[in-house]
Design an enzyme around this catalytic site. Structure first.
Site, mmCIF file in Angstrom:
data_model
loop_
_atom_site.group_PDB
_atom_site.id
_atom_site.type_symbol
_atom_site.label_atom_id
_atom_site.label_comp_id
_atom_site.label_asym_id
_atom_site.label_seq_id
_atom_site.Cartn_x
_atom_site.Cartn_y
_atom_site.Cartn_z
ATOM 1 N NE ARG A 193 -1.069 2.340 3.091
ATOM 2 C CZ ARG A 193 -0.477 3.349 3.702
ATOM 3 N NH1 ARG A 193 -0.267 4.503 3.058
ATOM 4 N NH2 ARG A 193 -0.039 3.231 4.945
ATOM 5 C CG HIS B 253 3.592 4.802 10.398
ATOM 6 N ND1 HIS B 253 3.002 3.849 9.604
ATOM 7 C CD2 HIS B 253 4.087 5.742 9.560
ATOM 8 C CE1 HIS B 253 3.122 4.200 8.335
ATOM 9 N NE2 HIS B 253 3.792 5.358 8.285
ATOM 10 C CG HIS C 147 8.083 7.739 7.346
ATOM 11 N ND1 HIS C 147 7.797 8.080 6.050
ATOM 12 C CD2 HIS C 147 6.945 7.182 7.826
ATOM 13 C CE1 HIS C 147 6.547 7.754 5.751
ATOM 14 N NE2 HIS C 147 6.010 7.213 6.826
ATOM 15 C CB CYS D 36 3.810 10.830 3.447
ATOM 16 S SG CYS D 36 2.273 11.755 3.266
ATOM 17 C CG ASN E 30 6.675 3.534 6.120
ATOM 18 O OD1 ASN E 30 6.532 4.240 5.133
ATOM 19 N ND2 ASN E 30 5.732 3.392 7.026
#
Length: 323
Positions: free
Chosen positions: A16, A218, A220, A251, A262
């Protein structure tokens, strides 16, 4: 807290997250191949697609075809992402293949919310009220609050713990109005501002204020600190991390073209393996999935482990060799 957990969950978001930012177009068959390869590594949570506007995110114009095409593996939760009623309706068509859960998505930076979702704080709160009600009406549980830009923002600068608290409080208010209980808080370093001390401090302060929900990180790797930040999270007892194979993604609305995405799933898995923390993942199989991802996108991915490989073969080769 400073306690290492015995086991962690790696929430794979490579398909995704990665395919939404690649210039592409990526063939649907290749997306399906990567999803199936990841499911064979032992990963139990794979986010496979975004049901979003193809005008804004053309990389997921084929979301329906990709979701319909993968081969479900028992014990694996396949999830997707959406932001509005139209996306929810598209996801509901696959409730036999996807593990559907709702999330209250907010931002600790109003500037990022405007850039990412074209909504100010009040607009996003109202949107989440409606979305939460729609999820619950459809029988989809809403138990998670996700806070984007929890550690800093390229558009507004430093993000304070107070701003993160405000976003969580907004989310808790939405959940209370809807009659649902939040069991997970996700703190996202959306633009790579975090450092290990920052992670320890924010996780500690959030947990002190909301001790019951589980915390997910989460992270990065924008500035190369993702593994260090994950280690800080592990030392604080965090047991759930989002990651992407090979470090795919980033993003598209973060105004940082070309930055790494990520934390790489295989680098996170290696870190855990070396610390004696179980992940349930076959590291070498995950590295091979990373190489497949590179072939699909047609360029090298940021993960150093795709170059260096795991230590398993070297340990086997040197077993019994005198120091």
């Amino acid at each position: 807290m400073n306690d290492l957990p015995r086991r962690v969950s790696i929430n794979e978001e490579g398909p995704r997250e990665g395919f939404q930012i690649e210039p592409g177009p990526i063939p649907t068959a290749d997306k399906i191949a990567l999803i199936d390869a990841l499911a064979a590594t032992g990963l139990k949570h794979i986010q496979v697609a975004s049901f979003v506007s193809p005008k804004l995110v053309p990389g997921w114009a084929d979301a329906e075809q990709a979701v319909a095409g993968f081969t479900p593996r028992p014990g694996v939760d396949y999830t997707a992402l959406w932001f509005n009623a139209a996306g929810l309706e598209r996801a509901l068509a696959f409730e036999d293949r996807l593990h559907l859960t709702g999330s209250i998505s907010l931002s600790a930076s109003e500037a990022f919310s405007r850039k990412n979702l074209n909504r100010d704080r009040a607009g996003q709160i109202e949107a989440m009220r409606k979305q939460t009600a729609a999820h619950l009406a459809a029988g989809i549980p809403v138990t998670r609050i996700g806070v984007m830009a929890s550690f800093g923002c390229n558009f507004s600068g430093v993000v304070t713990p107070a701003q993160v608290f405000t976003a969580i409080e907004d989310g808790m208010g939405i959940a209370a109005e809807a009659g649902t209980t939040i069991t997970r808080l996700s703190l996202a370093d959306t633009m790579g501002w975090a450092n290990p001390a920052h992670v320890e401090r924010l996780v500690g302060e959030v947990r002190a204020r909301w001790p019951e929900p589980e915390i997910t990180l989460h992270l990065h790797d924008t500035r190369g600190l993702a593994v260090a930040n994950a280690h800080a999270g592990l030392r604080m007892g965090v047991v759930s991390f989002d990651a992407t194979v090979g470090g795919l993604g980033g993003c598209p609305f973060a105004a940082h073209k070309g930055a790494p995405g990520n934390i790489a799933s295989e680098e996170l898995a290696l870190l855990c393996e070396e610390l004696g923390i179980e992940t349930g993942v076959d590291l070498d199989a995950l590295i091979e999935a990373g190489h497949l991802a590179e072939r699909i996108v047609g360029h090298s991915l940021p993960s150093a482990l795709l170059r260096g490989g795991s230590l398993r073969a070297f340990r086997e080769r040197t077993a019994g060799v005198a120091a």
